[in-house]
Design a protein around this motif. Structure first.
Motif, PDB file in Angstrom:
ATOM      1  N   ILE A 119     -54.649  36.839 110.873  1.00 45.16           N
ATOM      2  CA  ILE A 119     -55.129  35.455 110.797  1.00 45.16           C
ATOM      3  C   ILE A 119     -53.977  34.515 110.466  1.00 45.16           C
ATOM      4  O   ILE A 119     -53.888  33.403 110.991  1.00 45.16           O
ATOM      5  N   ARG A 120     -53.060  34.983 109.599  1.00 45.06           N
ATOM      6  CA  ARG A 120     -51.896  34.147 109.256  1.00 45.06           C
ATOM      7  C   ARG A 120     -51.098  33.801 110.507  1.00 45.06           C
ATOM      8  O   ARG A 120     -50.624  32.667 110.645  1.00 45.06           O
ATOM      9  N   TRP A 139     -45.021  35.380 114.378  1.00 45.86           N
ATOM     10  CA  TRP A 139     -44.872  36.836 114.193  1.00 45.86           C
ATOM     11  C   TRP A 139     -44.147  37.145 112.885  1.00 45.86           C
ATOM     12  O   TRP A 139     -44.500  38.109 112.190  1.00 45.86           O
ATOM     13  N   SER A 140     -43.170  36.335 112.535  1.00 45.15           N
ATOM     14  CA  SER A 140     -42.433  36.550 111.274  1.00 45.15           C
ATOM     15  C   SER A 140     -43.352  36.373 110.077  1.00 45.15           C
ATOM     16  O   SER A 140     -43.294  37.146 109.111  1.00 45.15           O
ATOM     17  N   GLU A 142     -46.577  36.748 110.088  1.00 45.82           N
ATOM     18  CA  GLU A 142     -47.510  37.881 110.098  1.00 45.82           C
ATOM     19  C   GLU A 142     -46.882  39.081 109.386  1.00 45.82           C
ATOM     20  O   GLU A 142     -47.519  39.719 108.527  1.00 45.82           O
ATOM     21  N   ALA A 143     -45.632  39.379 109.721  1.00 44.63           N
ATOM     22  CA  ALA A 143     -44.937  40.511 109.102  1.00 44.63           C
ATOM     23  C   ALA A 143     -44.730  40.280 107.614  1.00 44.63           C
ATOM     24  O   ALA A 143     -44.909  41.198 106.799  1.00 44.63           O
ATOM     25  N   ARG A 144     -44.339  39.060 107.248  1.00 44.26           N
ATOM     26  CA  ARG A 144     -44.109  38.742 105.833  1.00 44.26           C
ATOM     27  C   ARG A 144     -45.396  38.881 105.030  1.00 44.26           C
ATOM     28  O   ARG A 144     -45.402  39.443 103.925  1.00 44.26           O
ATOM     29  N   THR A 145     -46.497  38.405 105.613  1.00 46.81           N
ATOM     30  CA  THR A 145     -47.792  38.510 104.933  1.00 46.81           C
ATOM     31  C   THR A 145     -48.200  39.969 104.784  1.00 46.81           C
ATOM     32  O   THR A 145     -48.719  40.379 103.734  1.00 46.81           O
ATOM     33  N   TRP A 146     -47.931  40.776 105.807  1.00 46.87           N
ATOM     34  CA  TRP A 146     -48.281  42.197 105.732  1.00 46.87           C
ATOM     35  C   TRP A 146     -47.464  42.901 104.642  1.00 46.87           C
ATOM     36  O   TRP A 146     -48.002  43.713 103.883  1.00 46.87           O
ATOM     37  N   VAL A 173     -44.330  45.351 114.027  1.00 50.68           N
ATOM     38  CA  VAL A 173     -43.765  44.002 113.914  1.00 50.68           C
ATOM     39  C   VAL A 173     -42.812  43.919 112.727  1.00 50.68           C
ATOM     40  O   VAL A 173     -41.740  43.307 112.812  1.00 50.68           O
ATOM     41  N   SER A 174     -43.192  44.538 111.636  1.00 46.87           N
ATOM     42  CA  SER A 174     -42.332  44.537 110.450  1.00 46.87           C
ATOM     43  C   SER A 174     -40.995  45.193 110.741  1.00 46.87           C
ATOM     44  O   SER A 174     -39.941  44.722 110.291  1.00 46.87           O
ATOM     45  N   VAL A 175     -41.019  46.273 111.502  1.00 45.77           N
ATOM     46  CA  VAL A 175     -39.781  46.960 111.867  1.00 45.77           C
ATOM     47  C   VAL A 175     -38.910  46.052 112.734  1.00 45.77           C
ATOM     48  O   VAL A 175     -37.682  45.979 112.542  1.00 45.77           O
ATOM     49  N   LEU A 176     -39.505  45.351 113.685  1.00 46.71           N
ATOM     50  CA  LEU A 176     -38.752  44.431 114.536  1.00 46.71           C
ATOM     51  C   LEU A 176     -38.073  43.343 113.710  1.00 46.71           C
ATOM     52  O   LEU A 176     -36.920  42.981 113.966  1.00 46.71           O
ATOM     53  N   VAL A 177     -38.787  42.837 112.722  1.00 47.87           N
ATOM     54  CA  VAL A 177     -38.214  41.799 111.847  1.00 47.87           C
ATOM     55  C   VAL A 177     -37.046  42.372 111.054  1.00 47.87           C
ATOM     56  O   VAL A 177     -35.971  41.764 110.968  1.00 47.87           O
ATOM     57  N   GLN A 178     -37.255  43.551 110.480  1.00 46.53           N
ATOM     58  CA  GLN A 178     -36.216  44.177 109.663  1.00 46.53           C
ATOM     59  C   GLN A 178     -34.968  44.493 110.469  1.00 46.53           C
ATOM     60  O   GLN A 178     -33.849  44.430 109.961  1.00 46.53           O
TER      61      GLN A 178
END
Length: 202
Positions: A119-120, A139-140, A142-146, A173-178
Motif C-alpha cells: 500500500i505504501r 519501489w524504494s 516499499e522496500a524501506r517499509t518492508w 525488491v529489498s535485494v535490488l535496493v541493497q
C-alpha cells in the motif's frame, strides 16, 4: 488439486483459522476508533495493514489516503485483461478523480505488514501521471517499509521462500535496493517502457 475429502477439510480448517486470526487482529483496531479505516476499505486484512502502516513514520501517508478518499480493495486482475493479470497491485484514477488501489486477490492471505508495504508503494501513484523516477521512489519506499516491518515483527523473517508471493516480491525488491540495481530493473521493465524521466512531484 486433490479432491480427497480429508485434504479438503484440512484446507477449510486452515482458512477458518486464518479468518479467526485476522478477525482477532482487526477487532482491537476497530475498538480503538479504527472505524475510520472503513473510509478506505472494508477488507479486515487491509484494515489491519492500514493500522500497522499508521503506527510507523508513514502515518501521514495513511492520513493522505483518507484525505483523498482513496479506496483499497482486492481484485481478480484478470478482469483488467491479459496485460494486467499478473500485476500485484494497480492504481487507477476514476472519473470522479478518486484514487482506487486494486490489490491482486491472490494476496488476500498475505501478512498485513506485507500488504502495508505494498500500500505504501501504491499510495505514491495518486494522479494520472507516472515516471521512471516516481517508480524508483515508490519501489524504494516499499522496500524501506518492508525492512521496517521486519524489525517490528521479527516472525516475518521466518516465512519460507516461495510460501507467500507478496513476501517473495518484497524480499526481491529489498535485494535490488541493497544491490543498487533497482533503477536499472525499472528502466528495463517492459511494463514501464515509454515512461518519461519525471512526473509532477518527482
Amino acid at each position: 488439486m486433490s479432491q480427497k475429502p480429508c485434504r479438503h477439510i484440512r484446507v477449510l480448517s486452515s482458512l477458518g483459522m486464518l479468518a479467526f486470526i485476522v478477525a482477532s487482529l482487526v477487532a482491537p483496531v476497530l475498538a480503538e476508533g479504527g472505524i475510520k479505516y472503513f473510509r478506505c476499505t472494508r477488507e479486515p486484512v487491509l484494515i489491519q495493514a492500514l493500522a500497522i502502516l499508521a503506527e510507523t513514520d508513514n502515518k501521514s501517508v495513511v492520513e493522505d489516503l483518507f484525505a483523498r478518499d482513496t479506496k483499497i480493495l482486492f481484485k481478480d486482475m484478470r478482469e483488467f485483461g491479459k496485460a494486467y493479470m499478473n500485476h500485484d497491485a494497480l492504481s487507477v484514477i476514476v472519473n470522479d478523480g478518486r484514487h482506487v488501489i486494486y490489490i491482486n486477490s491472490k494476496h488476500a492471505s498475505a501478512p498485513p505488514p506485507a500488504l502495508a508495504a505494498l500500500i505504501r508503494h501504491e499510495a505514491m501513484h495518486n494522479d494520472t501521471e507516472n515516471s521512471v523516477h516516481e517508480e524508483v521512489v515508490a519501489w524504494s519506499e516499499e522496500a524501506r517499509t518492508w525492512q521496517d516491518m521486519l524489525e517490528r515483527y521479527p516472525h516475518l523473517k521466518s516465512i519460507p521462500l516461495k510460501s507467500n508471493a507478496l513476501v517473495d516480491r518484497l524480499t526481491a525488491v529489498s535485494v535490488l535496493v541493497q544491490q543498487n540495481k533497482l533503477t536499472w530493473q525499472i528502466r528495463n521493465n517492459v511494463a514501464y517502457k515509454g515512461l518519461p524521466e519525471h512526473s509532477p512531484g518527482f
